[in-house]
Design a protein around this motif. Sequence first.
Motif, PDB file in Angstrom:
ATOM      1  N   LEU A 162     -19.811  24.829  17.008  1.00  0.00           N
ATOM      2  CA  LEU A 162     -20.150  23.466  16.595  1.00  0.00           C
ATOM      3  C   LEU A 162     -21.460  23.075  17.261  1.00  0.00           C
ATOM      4  O   LEU A 162     -21.558  23.049  18.490  1.00  0.00           O
ATOM      5  CB  LEU A 162     -19.054  22.486  17.018  1.00  0.00           C
ATOM      6  N   LEU A 163     -22.473  22.766  16.450  1.00  0.00           N
ATOM      7  CA  LEU A 163     -23.783  22.355  16.946  1.00  0.00           C
ATOM      8  C   LEU A 163     -24.000  20.902  16.542  1.00  0.00           C
ATOM      9  O   LEU A 163     -24.102  20.588  15.347  1.00  0.00           O
ATOM     10  CB  LEU A 163     -24.879  23.248  16.363  1.00  0.00           C
ATOM     11  N   LEU A 164     -24.061  20.012  17.515  1.00  0.00           N
ATOM     12  CA  LEU A 164     -24.086  18.571  17.265  1.00  0.00           C
ATOM     13  C   LEU A 164     -25.363  17.978  17.837  1.00  0.00           C
ATOM     14  O   LEU A 164     -25.581  18.000  19.059  1.00  0.00           O
ATOM     15  CB  LEU A 164     -22.867  17.903  17.899  1.00  0.00           C
ATOM     16  N   HIS A 190     -13.653  26.061  21.044  1.00  0.00           N
ATOM     17  CA  HIS A 190     -14.912  26.225  20.320  1.00  0.00           C
ATOM     18  C   HIS A 190     -16.062  26.512  21.292  1.00  0.00           C
ATOM     19  O   HIS A 190     -15.972  26.225  22.488  1.00  0.00           O
ATOM     20  CB  HIS A 190     -15.279  24.945  19.557  1.00  0.00           C
ATOM     21  N   THR A 191     -17.128  27.041  20.732  1.00  0.00           N
ATOM     22  CA  THR A 191     -18.417  27.048  21.412  1.00  0.00           C
ATOM     23  C   THR A 191     -19.151  25.815  20.909  1.00  0.00           C
ATOM     24  O   THR A 191     -19.642  25.790  19.780  1.00  0.00           O
ATOM     25  CB  THR A 191     -19.204  28.328  21.092  1.00  0.00           C
ATOM     26  N   LEU A 192     -19.148  24.777  21.709  1.00  0.00           N
ATOM     27  CA  LEU A 192     -19.671  23.473  21.304  1.00  0.00           C
ATOM     28  C   LEU A 192     -20.969  23.202  22.052  1.00  0.00           C
ATOM     29  O   LEU A 192     -21.004  23.244  23.287  1.00  0.00           O
ATOM     30  CB  LEU A 192     -18.640  22.383  21.596  1.00  0.00           C
ATOM     31  N   VAL A 193     -22.031  22.933  21.296  1.00  0.00           N
ATOM     32  CA  VAL A 193     -23.347  22.668  21.877  1.00  0.00           C
ATOM     33  C   VAL A 193     -23.833  21.334  21.331  1.00  0.00           C
ATOM     34  O   VAL A 193     -23.903  21.145  20.110  1.00  0.00           O
ATOM     35  CB  VAL A 193     -24.359  23.777  21.531  1.00  0.00           C
ATOM     36  N   SER A 194     -24.151  20.399  22.225  1.00  0.00           N
ATOM     37  CA  SER A 194     -24.586  19.081  21.783  1.00  0.00           C
ATOM     38  C   SER A 194     -25.893  18.696  22.457  1.00  0.00           C
ATOM     39  O   SER A 194     -26.045  18.862  23.672  1.00  0.00           O
ATOM     40  CB  SER A 194     -23.514  18.024  22.083  1.00  0.00           C
ATOM     41  N   VAL A 195     -26.830  18.197  21.659  1.00  0.00           N
ATOM     42  CA  VAL A 195     -28.027  17.561  22.202  1.00  0.00           C
ATOM     43  C   VAL A 195     -27.663  16.121  22.532  1.00  0.00           C
ATOM     44  O   VAL A 195     -27.074  15.417  21.704  1.00  0.00           O
ATOM     45  CB  VAL A 195     -29.183  17.601  21.185  1.00  0.00           C
ATOM     46  N   LEU A 196     -27.984  15.679  23.742  1.00  0.00           N
ATOM     47  CA  LEU A 196     -27.624  14.330  24.181  1.00  0.00           C
ATOM     48  C   LEU A 196     -28.786  13.675  24.921  1.00  0.00           C
ATOM     49  O   LEU A 196     -29.494  14.329  25.682  1.00  0.00           O
ATOM     50  CB  LEU A 196     -26.407  14.376  25.111  1.00  0.00           C
ATOM     51  N   HIS A 197     -28.953  12.377  24.694  1.00  0.00           N
ATOM     52  CA  HIS A 197     -29.894  11.582  25.492  1.00  0.00           C
ATOM     53  C   HIS A 197     -29.183  10.933  26.678  1.00  0.00           C
ATOM     54  O   HIS A 197     -29.824  10.612  27.679  1.00  0.00           O
ATOM     55  CB  HIS A 197     -30.550  10.504  24.629  1.00  0.00           C
ATOM     56  N   ASP A 198     -27.899  10.704  26.555  1.00  0.00           N
ATOM     57  CA  ASP A 198     -27.125  10.080  27.620  1.00  0.00           C
ATOM     58  C   ASP A 198     -26.835  11.140  28.684  1.00  0.00           C
ATOM     59  O   ASP A 198     -25.968  12.001  28.519  1.00  0.00           O
ATOM     60  CB  ASP A 198     -25.819   9.515  27.042  1.00  0.00           C
TER      61      ASP A 198
END
Length: 257
Positions: A162-164, A190-198
């Motif tokens: 999951l790429l978020l 899952h292999t979960l990757v998220s771009v976050l500003h927080d």
Amino acid sequence: MKPARVEARDLGVQLGGRAVLRGVSCLLQPGWTAIVGPNGAGKSTLLRTLAGLLPPQQGDVEVDAQSVSRMPARDRARRIAWLAQSSAVTGDLTARETVALGRLAHLGLFAAPTRADEDAVDAAMRATECEAWAHRRLQALSGGERQRVLLARALATGAPVLLLDEPTTHLDPPHQVALARLMRHLAATHTLVSVLHDLTLALRADRVLVLRDGLLQADGAPGDAGLHAALEASFGHAIRIDASRGGRPVALPRLDD
């Protein structure tokens, strides 16, 4: 669902003649990885490259030792689910019909959904708490409601990766907390990757990648002192990481200088 391993090797990407990623390498395994960095660092570009949506001029991305660039599109859609930062709203689809689009890689364009497909859609909508407006048109929803529907669409694919990209966009604080809990839950399978500003939310992940100017500055666990130093430096020391309160560290604005 079999866990997935994603490896990026020496990624180089240029956009408009400018180097946006420069020799980025990382190994992503089951769990939650957050990608952070200042504006223009290359975070969304890295995520799009991992998804196979942007071919690198240098290097390669593999999912379970299979090159993403050579993977058939349907296979890639079954292995990698992608949530864009600003997803377009298409036509007059209802929320449920939108989530059901996540099953296309399993069904094809013309096959009727099976009970398993319907169950996957139901489960995704429950997980993102958007069943209440299942039959409302997507265009009639608020930004936060729409974001939860689009996340449900990604979950409905059943993909192990999951790429978020900025999944908390438009969400109010209670739903940001709910999403963080959901990502924590999904990280187990899952292999979960998220771009976050927080940054404080990012420090709740299992692992944090810090990008600046297209270069990987740090890759480590949220409690790692070296990671904290890289975060502070990458944001021009406008923030400080406070790890003194017990539990997870938090990012605070530096207002005393």
